[in-house]
Design a protein around this motif. Structure first.
Motif, PDB file in Angstrom:
ATOM      1  N   CYS A   1       0.854  -1.193   0.000  1.00 30.93           N
ATOM      2  CA  CYS A   1       0.000   0.000   0.000  1.00 30.93           C
ATOM      3  C   CYS A   1       0.888   1.240   0.000  1.00 30.93           C
ATOM      4  O   CYS A   1       1.552   1.533   0.996  1.00 30.93           O
ATOM      5  N   HIS A   2       0.921   1.928  -1.130  1.00 28.46           N
ATOM      6  CA  HIS A   2       1.677   3.177  -1.232  1.00 28.46           C
ATOM      7  C   HIS A   2       0.876   4.298  -0.578  1.00 28.46           C
ATOM      8  O   HIS A   2      -0.256   4.572  -0.998  1.00 28.46           O
ATOM      9  N   VAL A   3       1.428   4.940   0.420  1.00 28.32           N
ATOM     10  CA  VAL A   3       0.788   6.122   0.992  1.00 28.32           C
ATOM     11  C   VAL A   3       1.413   7.344   0.336  1.00 28.32           C
ATOM     12  O   VAL A   3       2.627   7.542   0.382  1.00 28.32           O
ATOM     13  N   VAL A   4       0.563   8.144  -0.292  1.00 28.71           N
ATOM     14  CA  VAL A   4       1.026   9.321  -1.026  1.00 28.71           C
ATOM     15  C   VAL A   4       0.404  10.568  -0.396  1.00 28.71           C
ATOM     16  O   VAL A   4      -0.807  10.618  -0.143  1.00 28.71           O
TER      17      VAL A   4
ATOM     18  N   VAL B   1      -2.962   2.188  -3.694  1.00 25.63           N
ATOM     19  CA  VAL B   1      -2.455   3.538  -3.465  1.00 25.63           C
ATOM     20  C   VAL B   1      -3.418   4.247  -2.524  1.00 25.63           C
ATOM     21  O   VAL B   1      -4.611   4.378  -2.825  1.00 25.63           O
ATOM     22  N   SER B   2      -2.915   4.645  -1.368  1.00 29.21           N
ATOM     23  CA  SER B   2      -3.720   5.378  -0.399  1.00 29.21           C
ATOM     24  C   SER B   2      -3.360   6.849  -0.484  1.00 29.21           C
ATOM     25  O   SER B   2      -2.243   7.244  -0.136  1.00 29.21           O
ATOM     26  N   LEU B   3      -4.296   7.645  -0.974  1.00 31.49           N
ATOM     27  CA  LEU B   3      -4.079   9.080  -1.094  1.00 31.49           C
ATOM     28  C   LEU B   3      -4.447   9.733   0.232  1.00 31.49           C
ATOM     29  O   LEU B   3      -5.613   9.747   0.627  1.00 31.49           O
ATOM     30  N   ASN B   4      -3.463  10.247   0.923  1.00 31.11           N
ATOM     31  CA  ASN B   4      -3.690  10.859   2.233  1.00 31.11           C
ATOM     32  C   ASN B   4      -4.086  12.320   2.017  1.00 31.11           C
ATOM     33  O   ASN B   4      -3.246  13.182   1.773  1.00 31.11           O
ATOM     34  N   VAL B   5      -5.398  12.574   2.083  1.00 31.09           N
ATOM     35  CA  VAL B   5      -5.943  13.875   1.703  1.00 31.09           C
ATOM     36  C   VAL B   5      -6.386  14.683   2.917  1.00 31.09           C
ATOM     37  O   VAL B   5      -6.488  14.165   4.031  1.00 31.09           O
ATOM     38  N   ASP B   6      -6.670  15.948   2.674  1.00 25.46           N
ATOM     39  CA  ASP B   6      -7.262  16.801   3.710  1.00 25.46           C
ATOM     40  C   ASP B   6      -8.719  16.411   3.926  1.00 25.46           C
ATOM     41  O   ASP B   6      -9.382  15.879   3.025  1.00 25.46           O
TER      42      ASP B   6
ATOM     43  N   ASP C   1     -14.856  14.758  -2.339  1.00 25.90           N
ATOM     44  CA  ASP C   1     -14.536  14.737  -3.773  1.00 25.90           C
ATOM     45  C   ASP C   1     -13.623  13.561  -4.116  1.00 25.90           C
ATOM     46  O   ASP C   1     -12.879  13.610  -5.100  1.00 25.90           O
ATOM     47  N   SER C   2     -13.679  12.508  -3.317  1.00 25.87           N
ATOM     48  CA  SER C   2     -12.736  11.399  -3.469  1.00 25.87           C
ATOM     49  C   SER C   2     -12.811  10.723  -4.839  1.00 25.87           C
ATOM     50  O   SER C   2     -11.792  10.294  -5.381  1.00 25.87           O
ATOM     51  N   SER C   3     -13.999  10.650  -5.422  1.00 25.12           N
ATOM     52  CA  SER C   3     -14.123   9.997  -6.732  1.00 25.12           C
ATOM     53  C   SER C   3     -13.329  10.744  -7.801  1.00 25.12           C
ATOM     54  O   SER C   3     -12.599  10.131  -8.590  1.00 25.12           O
TER      55      SER C   3
ATOM     56  N   CYS D   1      -9.034   7.038  -1.181  1.00 27.71           N
ATOM     57  CA  CYS D   1      -8.761   8.313  -0.513  1.00 27.71           C
ATOM     58  C   CYS D   1      -9.005   8.158   0.982  1.00 27.71           C
ATOM     59  O   CYS D   1     -10.078   7.715   1.402  1.00 27.71           O
ATOM     60  N   ILE D   2      -8.008   8.524   1.762  1.00 23.71           N
ATOM     61  CA  ILE D   2      -8.109   8.438   3.220  1.00 23.71           C
ATOM     62  C   ILE D   2      -7.512   9.694   3.831  1.00 23.71           C
ATOM     63  O   ILE D   2      -6.484  10.192   3.357  1.00 23.71           O
ATOM     64  N   SER D   3      -8.148  10.190   4.847  1.00 21.84           N
ATOM     65  CA  SER D   3      -7.533  11.254   5.647  1.00 21.84           C
ATOM     66  C   SER D   3      -7.027  10.586   6.919  1.00 21.84           C
ATOM     67  O   SER D   3      -7.822  10.219   7.786  1.00 21.84           O
TER      68      SER D   3
END
Length: 367
Positions: free
Chosen positions: A109-112, A207-212, A218-220, A239-241
Motif C-alpha cells: 500500500c503506497h501512501v502518497v 495507493v492510499s491518497l492521504n488527503v485533507d 470529492d474522493s471519486s 482516498c483516506i484522511s
C-alpha cells in the motif's frame, strides 16, 4: 489464510499516523522527523463484517442460548515499514531494512501525501507523482539487482534451468523499460518461476491518497485524476484522511457513524482500505455459525470446498466428506441451520463445489 499489507512511502507522508488509526491504538512511534519508524510495526486488524452480528443474533435465538456466541472476524495484518528515500536499493537510509521487510507482505500500500500541513516536515517529498515514482523506482531497481545475482546455468541439458534463465532474462529486459513485474505478460509456467524469486514489483499494489478532510467528499474525482497520473486502475486507489481516521479511533461506534455521516462518508478508511486489499488479492470470506462461535474465514476466490475446509483445520481437507451450504440471506431469513434445512435452503455439496463469498458453511468430516 492471512492477509498482510505493507504500508510504504516517503518519510512524513502519514504512514505511521494511518497505521495507528487503522489499529485504533498508538502502536507505532509517530514523530515529525524522517525514520521515526525504524523496525516494522505489525498489527492484526479485524475486518469489519456486519454479517457476524446478524449470525450471532440468529444463533443465540435458534440455539436457545443465554448469551450471544463470540464473533470472530477475518483479520488483516498491516505492517508499517520504515520510510524510504532515493537510493534505498543501494542500502541508503534504511533501504536494506525497508526492502527485506517488504518482501514478506502479500500486497503493498503506497501512501502518497496530498494533505497540506506546514507544520509537518516534507522530507524527500516533491509532489504526489514523483513521490510515488520514487518508491516504485527503488522497488524496480531492487528487483533488477535480484535478477542480476541469478546464476547463468550455461550450456546445460537441464530444460528446467534453461527455462528459468530465459524467464529471468525476459523479466530483466522489461524492468529495463521501467515496467513493473506485475504488468509483464507471463504464462502460468513463467509465473511459477517469478514467484520463487520474491520480486517486489510482482506484488499487487494499492495507493492510499492521504488527503485533507475537506477533500474526502470529492474522493471519486481525486481517485480518477491520480489513478491516471500513477497509471494504475481506479479501483486500486483509495482516498483516506489519516488525520480523520486518527480522530475516529477515539470515538464510540455510534459517534463514528455520526461523524462519518457529517463528513458525507459511508465507510471509514479502514473498511475501504481492507475491502480494496481483499479484492486486489482475490480474497473472499465464508462464514460458520454455531454455539461455540460465529466466524469469518478468509480464502482465495475460486477455492473449492475441500481446500477451503483446510483453513479451519488441516485434517478437514484429508477427511472431507461433504459441505452443507446455505446462502447468508437464506440463513438469516430462516433463522438458523435447523429451520433452513426444514425449508430446503441447505445444499449438500461435494469437494469440488466452489465456495462463494458469504456462504454459511458446515463441513462434514470423517474420522
Amino acid at each position: 489464510m492471512g492477509l498482510s499489507v505493507g504500508i510504504v512511502g516517503l518519510p512524513n507522508v502519514g504512514k505511521s499516523t494511518l497505521f495507528n488509526a487503522l489499529l485504533k491504538k498508538q502502536q507505532a512511534y509517530v514523530a515529525n522527523f524522517p525514520f521515526a519508524t525504524i523496525e516494522p510495526n505489525i498489527g492484526v486488524v479485524p475486518v469489519p463484517n456486519e454479517k457476524l452480528i446478524k449470525l450471532a443474533e440468529v444463533t443465540k435465538e435458534s440455539e436457545s442460548m443465554s448469551d450471544f456466541p463470540p464473533e470472530v472476524p477475518a483479520t488483516c495484518e498491516f505492517v508499517d515499514i520504515a520510510g524510504l528515500i532515493a537510493g534505498a536499493h543501494k542500502g541508503e537510509g534504511l533501504g536494506n531494512k525497508f526492502l527485506s521487510h517488504i518482501r514478506e507482505v502479500d500486497a503493498i500500500c503506497h501512501v502518497v501525501r496530498l494533505f497540506s500541513d506546514k507544520d509537518i516536515v516534507k522530507s524527500g517529498s516533491i509532489d504526489p507523482k514523483s513521490d510515488f515514482e520514487t518508491v516504485e523506482t527503488e522497488l524496480k531497481l531492487a528487483d533488477y539487482e535480484t535478477l542480476e545475482k541469478q546464476k547463468d546455468p550455461g550450456n546445460t541439458p537441464d530444460k528446467d534451468l534453461k527455462f528459468r534463465w530465459n524467464v529471468i532474462q525476459k523479466v530483466k529486459e522489461e524492468l529495463k523499460k521501467g515496467i513493473p513485474v506485475r504488468e509483464i505478460s507471463l504464462t502460468d509456467e513463467e509465473i511459477l518461476v517469478v514467484r520463487q524469486l520474491s520480486l517486489l514489483t510482482f506484488k499487487p499494489i494499492l495507493v492510499s491518497l492521504n488527503v485533507d478532510e475537506q477533500d474526502l467528499k470529492d474522493s471519486s474525482k481525486i481517485k480518477d485524476k491520480w489513478s491516471k497520473e500513477f497509471e494504475v486502475q481506479k479501483d486500486q486507489v483509495v482516498c483516506i484522511s489519516a488525520k480523520i481516521e486518527s480522530e475516529l479511533a477515539s470515538l464510540s461506534e455510534e459517534e463514528q457513524v455520526q461523524y462519518l455521516k457529517d463528513l458525507g462518508i459511508e465507510k471509514s478508511g479502514l473498511e475501504r482500505l481492507i475491502k480494496k486489499a481483499f479484492s486486489t488479492l482475490g480474497l473472499i470470506t465464508f462464514l460458520t455459525a454455531g454455539e461455540k462461535e460465529v466466524r469469518a474465514w478468509t480464502i482465495k476466490e475460486g477455492m473449492n470446498a475441500q481446500k477451503a475446509s483446510a483453513v479451519i483445520h488441516t485434517d478437514f481437507e484429508k477427511n472431507f466428506i461433504k459441505a452443507d451450504i446455505c446462502s447468508f440471506e437464506d440463513f438469516i431469513e430462516a433463522g438458523g441451520w435447523k429451520k433452513a434445512r426444514e425449508l430446503g435452503k441447505v445444499r449438500s455439496e461435494g469437494k469440488d463445489y466452489i465456495i462463494k463469498d458469504s456462504d454459511v458453511v458446515e463441513f462434514k468430516i470423517g474420522s
